[in-house]
Design a protein around this motif. Structure first.
Motif, short mmCIF file in Angstrom:
data_model
loop_
_atom_site.label_atom_id
_atom_site.label_comp_id
_atom_site.label_asym_id
_atom_site.label_seq_id
_atom_site.Cartn_x
_atom_site.Cartn_y
_atom_site.Cartn_z
N LYS A 150 8.95 -2.13 2.45
CA LYS A 150 7.96 -3.19 2.31
C LYS A 150 6.87 -3.05 3.37
CE LYS A 150 10.67 -6.80 2.61
NZ LYS A 150 11.06 -8.23 2.53
N SER A 151 5.64 -3.37 3.00
CA SER A 151 4.60 -3.58 3.99
C SER A 151 4.87 -4.90 4.70
CB SER A 151 3.22 -3.61 3.33
OG SER A 151 2.88 -2.33 2.82
N HIS A 152 4.29 -5.05 5.90
CA HIS A 152 4.62 -6.23 6.72
C HIS A 152 3.39 -6.64 7.51
CE1 HIS A 152 6.71 -8.77 9.62
NE2 HIS A 152 7.81 -8.68 8.89
N MET A 153 3.01 -7.91 7.40
CA MET A 153 1.76 -8.38 8.01
C MET A 153 1.81 -8.46 9.54
SD MET A 153 0.36 -11.28 5.36
CE MET A 153 -1.22 -11.41 6.22
N GLN A 154 2.99 -8.33 10.12
CA GLN A 154 3.09 -8.33 11.58
C GLN A 154 3.47 -6.96 12.14
OE1 GLN A 154 5.92 -11.60 11.48
NE2 GLN A 154 4.54 -12.83 12.74
N LEU A 155 4.24 -6.19 11.37
CA LEU A 155 4.78 -4.93 11.87
C LEU A 155 4.34 -3.72 11.05
CD1 LEU A 155 8.35 -6.31 12.56
CD2 LEU A 155 6.70 -5.64 14.30
N ASN A 214 0.45 -7.58 1.39
CA ASN A 214 0.67 -8.59 2.42
C ASN A 214 2.12 -9.04 2.48
OD1 ASN A 214 -2.06 -8.58 3.26
ND2 ASN A 214 -2.60 -9.91 1.56
N GLY A 215 3.01 -8.08 2.73
CA GLY A 215 4.42 -8.39 2.89
C GLY A 215 4.68 -9.04 4.23
N LEU A 244 4.92 7.64 3.05
CA LEU A 244 3.87 6.64 2.83
C LEU A 244 2.56 7.01 3.53
CD1 LEU A 244 5.99 3.37 3.20
CD2 LEU A 244 5.33 4.55 1.09
N GLN A 245 2.60 8.08 4.32
CA GLN A 245 1.44 8.58 5.07
C GLN A 245 0.89 7.51 6.02
OE1 GLN A 245 -1.20 11.42 2.97
NE2 GLN A 245 -0.10 10.85 1.09
N VAL A 246 1.79 6.95 6.80
CA VAL A 246 1.46 5.96 7.81
C VAL A 246 1.79 6.54 9.18
CG1 VAL A 246 1.98 3.66 8.71
CG2 VAL A 246 1.89 4.04 6.24
N GLN A 285 -0.38 0.47 -0.22
CA GLN A 285 -1.22 -0.58 0.33
C GLN A 285 -0.55 -1.26 1.52
OE1 GLN A 285 -4.46 -1.33 -0.87
NE2 GLN A 285 -3.98 0.63 -1.84
N LEU A 286 -1.19 -1.15 2.67
CA LEU A 286 -0.76 -1.87 3.86
C LEU A 286 -1.38 -3.27 3.84
CD1 LEU A 286 -1.05 0.96 6.52
CD2 LEU A 286 1.02 0.10 5.42
N PRO A 287 -0.99 -4.17 4.74
CA PRO A 287 -1.58 -5.51 4.75
C PRO A 287 -3.09 -5.49 4.93
CG PRO A 287 0.38 -5.43 6.12
CD PRO A 287 0.09 -4.02 5.73
N ASP A 288 -3.75 -6.51 4.38
CA ASP A 288 -5.20 -6.63 4.54
C ASP A 288 -5.56 -6.70 6.01
OD1 ASP A 288 -5.50 -6.67 1.80
OD2 ASP A 288 -5.44 -8.85 1.67
N LYS A 289 -4.77 -7.44 6.78
CA LYS A 289 -4.95 -7.51 8.23
C LYS A 289 -3.61 -7.84 8.86
CE LYS A 289 -6.30 -12.40 8.36
NZ LYS A 289 -7.30 -13.37 8.84
#
Length: 323
Positions: A150-155, A214-215, A244-246, A285-289
């Motif tokens: 999962k993407s994560h809006m804090q981490l 925005n996980g 995920l190429q992060v 897709q990572l979080p918007d911010k």
């Protein structure tokens, strides 16, 4: 003496249908020695899924019950005694599990669902000497970690290491957001030390369908078609970042594990089946911010009361058909 490389098993998998999933997991674990390499007859085996929330059951916020069911069956087949455990952010493990379709498999397999709010252990670490971990997790003979991609809006991302934060009981998680969250590096290190203390025997990552954007709960499902497994949770997380190429520096848990010298470079990981470059996703897709990690005291208090309301009022009312 040459140190043996950690091994991360990676395969393509596209279906949660039980027969297909059983075949996929058998293939996935075969290079690691199969389930029998991790579980001996009579072992009490904690299955630790990501039971984040019961509020969005169709949005792939939690580990799929189908995957948990097949893993439980594989544990039982080699003589282990599996039980399910977690400490969700909101509500109870049983309430969140029920909302996400776990109850039929729990009843079918006689799989206990254990709440992580009983007696607690304290980690032995000077930097985090007040970090308490659940007795139920620390006393299990075997821990099988079952995170979700999962993407994560804090981490940025939540994978295997972050999933073990669920072994911190109750609302202590919110207090640790307040205590360590002012410094992303320290918070990442706290999560790494939690993972080191739990020391999962096996991590199986549910990446057939992930949760991007925005996980950890506000994003959307995304087909990835990946299953991953390893005895080394840090190597597994590093491999998934490659898929995920992060960048590792974008993910506090991976960056911290690298600083502490416990996260191997990709070149120092053995991939017995597929390598990460064959599974790469170009547009995850990572979080918007990114949001602040730290929780201010009012938010901790609000979060605590919300947790208590859901667990002791809302869930019981729903159980009696009044919610």
């Amino acid at each position: 003496m040459q140190t043996q490389k950690p091994s991360v098993s990676l395969i393509r998998a596209t279906s949660y249908a039980q027969d297909a999933l059983r075949e996929s997991l058998t293939t996935l674990l075969e290079p690691l020695g199969g389930m029998a390499a991790f579980v001996k007859p009579g072992d009490r085996v904690l299955l630790k899924p990501n039971l984040l929330t019961g509020s969005r059951p169709t949005k792939e916020c939690t580990t799929r019950p189908e995957l948990v069911a097949v893993v439980a069956e594989m544990v039982i087949a080699v003589g282990g005694k599996p039980f399910l455990g977690d400490s969700p952010a909101f509500g109870s493990a049983k309430g969140v599990a029920t909302a996400n379709g776990y109850l039929p498999i729990a009843e079918k397999l006689n799989l206990p669902i254990v709440e992580f709010h009983g007696q607690r252990y304290q980690t032995v670490n000077d930097n985090f000497n007040h970090l308490l971990l659940c007795k139920e997790a620390m006393e299990a003979d075997v821990v099988i970690n079952l995170p979700k991609v999962k993407s994560h809006m804090q981490l940025t991302l939540t994978l295997g290491v972050k999933n073990l934060f669920g072994c911190v009981p109750g609302k202590m998680k919110a207090w640790w957001h307040m205590e360590a969250g002012k410094d992303a590096s320290r918070f990442g290190e706290m999560l790494v030390e939690t993972a080191r203390a739990i020391n999962p025997n096996l991590t199986i990552l549910d990446g057939i369908i992930g949760h991007e954007g925005n996980g950890p709960s506000g994003g959307e499902p995304r087909h990835l078609g990946v299953l991953a497994a390893s005895a080394d949770v840090f190597a597994l997380d590093r491999a998934m970042l490659e898929i995920l190429q992060v960048s590792p520096q974008q993910v506090p848990t991976v960056a911290a594990s690298q600083r502490l010298g416990i996260c191997p470079e990709i070149k120092n990981i053995d991939f017995p089946l597929l390598s990460p470059d064959l599974l790469q996703i170009a547009d995850w897709q990572l979080p918007d911010k990114l949001m602040p990690i730290d929780f201010a005291l009012p938010r901790v208090i609000k979060s605590t009361f919300r947790h208590l309301y859901i667990r002791f009022i809302k869930e019981p009312m729903r159980a009696y058909g009044k919610g």
